[in-house]
Design a protein around this motif. Structure first.
Motif, PDB file in Angstrom:
ATOM      1  N   ALA A 130       0.857  -1.195   0.000  1.00 47.04           N
ATOM      2  CA  ALA A 130       0.000   0.000   0.000  1.00 47.04           C
ATOM      3  C   ALA A 130       0.886   1.235   0.000  1.00 47.04           C
ATOM      4  O   ALA A 130       1.712   1.410   0.901  1.00 47.04           O
ATOM      5  CB  ALA A 130      -0.914  -0.008   1.214  1.00 47.04           C
ATOM      6  N   GLN A 131       0.746   2.067  -1.020  1.00 44.07           N
ATOM      7  CA  GLN A 131       1.547   3.292  -1.114  1.00 44.07           C
ATOM      8  C   GLN A 131       0.681   4.505  -0.815  1.00 44.07           C
ATOM      9  O   GLN A 131      -0.388   4.683  -1.389  1.00 44.07           O
ATOM     10  CB  GLN A 131       2.174   3.438  -2.506  1.00 44.07           C
ATOM     11  N   PHE A 132       1.197   5.361   0.092  1.00 44.92           N
ATOM     12  CA  PHE A 132       0.517   6.603   0.463  1.00 44.92           C
ATOM     13  C   PHE A 132       1.423   7.758   0.039  1.00 44.92           C
ATOM     14  O   PHE A 132       2.547   7.874   0.524  1.00 44.92           O
ATOM     15  CB  PHE A 132       0.278   6.624   1.973  1.00 44.92           C
ATOM     16  N   TYR A 135      -1.678  -1.068  -3.964  1.00 42.48           N
ATOM     17  CA  TYR A 135      -2.666   0.006  -4.055  1.00 42.48           C
ATOM     18  C   TYR A 135      -1.959   1.340  -3.853  1.00 42.48           C
ATOM     19  O   TYR A 135      -1.161   1.500  -2.937  1.00 42.48           O
ATOM     20  CB  TYR A 135      -3.780  -0.169  -3.014  1.00 42.48           C
ATOM     21  N   PHE A 136      -2.289   2.299  -4.731  1.00 41.15           N
ATOM     22  CA  PHE A 136      -1.614   3.588  -4.711  1.00 41.15           C
ATOM     23  C   PHE A 136      -2.628   4.692  -4.440  1.00 41.15           C
ATOM     24  O   PHE A 136      -3.648   4.792  -5.124  1.00 41.15           O
ATOM     25  CB  PHE A 136      -0.906   3.839  -6.048  1.00 41.15           C
ATOM     26  N   LEU A 137      -2.313   5.505  -3.446  1.00 47.45           N
ATOM     27  CA  LEU A 137      -3.225   6.571  -3.024  1.00 47.45           C
ATOM     28  C   LEU A 137      -2.457   7.888  -2.959  1.00 47.45           C
ATOM     29  O   LEU A 137      -1.422   7.972  -2.306  1.00 47.45           O
ATOM     30  CB  LEU A 137      -3.798   6.217  -1.645  1.00 47.45           C
ATOM     31  N   MET A 138      -2.955   8.896  -3.666  1.00 48.97           N
ATOM     32  CA  MET A 138      -2.392  10.244  -3.553  1.00 48.97           C
ATOM     33  C   MET A 138      -3.318  11.061  -2.660  1.00 48.97           C
ATOM     34  O   MET A 138      -4.525  11.114  -2.915  1.00 48.97           O
ATOM     35  CB  MET A 138      -2.319  10.911  -4.932  1.00 48.97           C
ATOM     36  N   SER A 139      -2.777  11.733  -1.654  1.00 51.67           N
ATOM     37  CA  SER A 139      -3.662  12.423  -0.716  1.00 51.67           C
ATOM     38  C   SER A 139      -3.479  13.925  -0.708  1.00 51.67           C
ATOM     39  O   SER A 139      -4.257  14.634  -0.079  1.00 51.67           O
ATOM     40  CB  SER A 139      -3.437  11.890   0.707  1.00 51.67           C
ATOM     41  N   ASN A 140      -2.434  14.445  -1.369  1.00 51.99           N
ATOM     42  CA  ASN A 140      -2.160  15.878  -1.284  1.00 51.99           C
ATOM     43  C   ASN A 140      -2.359  16.572  -2.628  1.00 51.99           C
ATOM     44  O   ASN A 140      -2.058  15.996  -3.680  1.00 51.99           O
ATOM     45  CB  ASN A 140      -0.719  16.103  -0.810  1.00 51.99           C
ATOM     46  N   PRO A 141      -2.821  17.835  -2.584  1.00 52.60           N
ATOM     47  CA  PRO A 141      -3.014  18.560  -3.853  1.00 52.60           C
ATOM     48  C   PRO A 141      -1.676  18.958  -4.460  1.00 52.60           C
ATOM     49  O   PRO A 141      -0.714  19.255  -3.752  1.00 52.60           O
ATOM     50  CB  PRO A 141      -3.807  19.800  -3.421  1.00 52.60           C
ATOM     51  N   GLY A 173      -4.360  -1.119  -7.997  1.00 56.24           N
ATOM     52  CA  GLY A 173      -5.484  -0.188  -7.864  1.00 56.24           C
ATOM     53  C   GLY A 173      -4.965   1.199  -7.542  1.00 56.24           C
ATOM     54  O   GLY A 173      -3.937   1.356  -6.881  1.00 56.24           O
ATOM     55  N   CYS A 174      -5.671   2.230  -8.013  1.00 53.57           N
ATOM     56  CA  CYS A 174      -5.194   3.590  -7.793  1.00 53.57           C
ATOM     57  C   CYS A 174      -6.380   4.512  -7.527  1.00 53.57           C
ATOM     58  O   CYS A 174      -7.428   4.382  -8.165  1.00 53.57           O
ATOM     59  CB  CYS A 174      -4.487   4.148  -9.021  1.00 53.57           C
ATOM     60  N   SER A 175      -6.205   5.474  -6.624  1.00 49.69           N
ATOM     61  CA  SER A 175      -7.238   6.488  -6.437  1.00 49.69           C
ATOM     62  C   SER A 175      -6.644   7.711  -5.747  1.00 49.69           C
ATOM     63  O   SER A 175      -5.551   7.657  -5.199  1.00 49.69           O
ATOM     64  CB  SER A 175      -8.428   5.937  -5.637  1.00 49.69           C
TER      65      SER A 175
END
Length: 460
Positions: A116-118, A196-202, A225-227
């Motif tokens: 899991a990538q954050f 799973y890859f998640l980007m959280s910052n603008p 998966g990506c979101s």
């Protein structure tokens, strides 16, 4: 429906440990390399890639990227979390974001292991102990660079070198995170592995690097998966996947891409297949504002096979330039490409494919099918399938169809009590069913939910 939107748009309020300056300079790259405590060869690779990037021009095809100002993009954000192998050790706010996406539950039920990538770093990586005992290496890329330097050096950006194109060079300079997977000879992984890859910052970029090496006679399925939540500024995703399928090995790589509508998704995926090996790509491209993605397979060994199944969904404001590339280099190789696209609400779906059969690829076979469905008169769909055959005994087939949804179909379904939206949703589900049915059950359900959500938001 509302719960789906909430879970994909959840913003984890966690303060990063380090945020690089926006833009791309050698100083930023040196800082990233220092933080990661990289060996000299990787630091030099990054700096060489930067030099190549600075000389390359933008792509002369595909989506318009004039709105992408790399000087405003933050290339690296390190979350305040260490790399963990137990879910309990992951910071609460990050866990909450992944919990909403169902990652830990899916791992327990359906997967052999999960990464899991954050933002820019992997925060959790785990594989079932019994599989680790078979010699499978499943690590975040940074750890693999340190623990298996010779193995990583043998494969890292060898299929997609930095001079391949401008965004390959960008990736080589500031890549971060991703997965290294090695499956030993003869080992057949019984359950899919997932990242799973998640980007959280603008305003950030995410450039994870994935390498899969399936040694002789091995088999593995990998799901990606990506979101990202939606912001009012541009985000950038420029990941890279390199897959090495050895003699008699099989790899299936599945992707469900659901980036938010402020994201440029400029991804590169490539595989090379040796004798009697099999490579399968299954992809669902739904999110992002603009996407360029053409998974490529090089059939290097005699009897090697490639299969590519793809769904592209272009809703309001989206331009999805996707396709598939296959290069037949050896005799008796075969490939099938089934690409389907849906455009709605003014969206633009563009299929851009390449099939090349070399002079020595005698007795090779290929079938290319691209089908486009437009749900209204405001949307666009194009297909550009390029086919190059350099010998006289290859067997090549090609079909292309573009059509609008028929009023009679909608009328018939509405006469059975469905609303217009439900009727269109049912037709779309039937259109993509052959591809959805190739996904594991949970992913098939999720893809159908995403399609429903997109149709609901596109046509109300």
């Amino acid at each position: 429906m509302k719960s789906n939107e909430e879970k994909f748009n959840y913003i984890a309020e966690i303060e990063p440990e380090y945020v690089s300056l926006p833009g791309l300079t050698s100083e930023i790259i040196e800082e990233i390399s220092d933080i990661k405590e990289e060996p000299k060869w990787m630091r030099e690779h990054r700096l060489r890639s930067l030099e190549i990037f600075q000389k390359w021009h933008n792509p002369r095809f595909g989506v318009d990227i004039s709105g992408l100002d790399l000087n405003k993009i933050i290339p690296y954000i390190k979350p305040k979390a260490s790399k963990n192998t137990t879910w309990d050790e992951v910071p609460e706010e990050i866990k909450k974001a992944f919990d909403k996406l169902g990652i830990p539950e899916a791992e327990r039920k359906y997967f052999a292991g999960v990464g899991a990538q954050f933002d820019s770093e992997i925060v959790y990586q785990n594989i079932k102990k019994e599989l680790e005992g078979l010699g499978i290496i499943f690590l975040d890329m940074e750890s693999a660079v340190k623990k298996y330097p010779d193995l990583v050096k043998e494969y890292f950006m060898k299929l997609v070198p930095a001079h391949d194109h401008k965004f390959a060079a960008l990736h080589g300079a500031i890549w971060s995170g991703g997965t290294f997977l090695y499956v030993p000879k003869g080992v057949k992984v019984p359950m899919p592995l997932q990242a799973y890859f998640l980007m959280s910052n603008p305003g950030m970029s995410q450039l994870e690097h994935t390498i899969i090496v399936a040694d002789e006679g091995s088999e593995v399925t990998f799901i990606e998966g990506c979101s990202a939540p939606r912001y009012n500024v541009i985000n950038l995703h420029t990941g890279m996947v390199e897959i090495y399928v050895k003699k008699h090995a099989k790899v299936k790589y599945m992707t469900i891409q659901n980036w938010s509508k402020n994201t440029y998704n400029l991804n590169t995926k490539r595989s090379i297949v040796e004798e009697d090996g099999v490579m399968s790509w299954v992809s669902g491209s739904l999110g992002s504002m603009k996407t360029m993605l053409y998974p490529m397979t090089i059939l290097k060994g005699k009897g090697a096979k490639a299969e590519s199944l793809g769904i592209t969904y272009a809703g309001p404001g989206q331009h999805m330039d996707t396709g598939s590339k296959v290069v037949h280099l050896a005799p008796y190789t075969s490939s099938t490409i089934d690409a389907r696209s849906i455009s709605v609400g003014g969206g633009w779906a563009f299929y851009r494919g390449l099939l090349r059969v070399a002079k020595d690829a005698r007795k090779s076979k290929s079938h290319v099918q691209c089908t486009a469905l437009m749900l209204d008169n405001n949307s666009k769909s194009d297909t550009v399938p390029i086919i190059e055959v350099y010998n006289n005994d290859a067997d090549i087939g090609h079909e292309a169809r573009i059509g609008r949804i028929k009023d009679e179909q909608i009328f018939y379904l509405m006469s059975r009590g469905l609303s217009e939206t439900e009727a269109k949703s049912m037709i779309v589900k039937g259109f993509i069913e052959p591809i959805v049915s190739s996904l594991p059950f949970e992913y098939a359900v999720e893809l159908n939910r995403l399609i429903e959500m997109e149709i609901e938001s596109s046509i109300g």
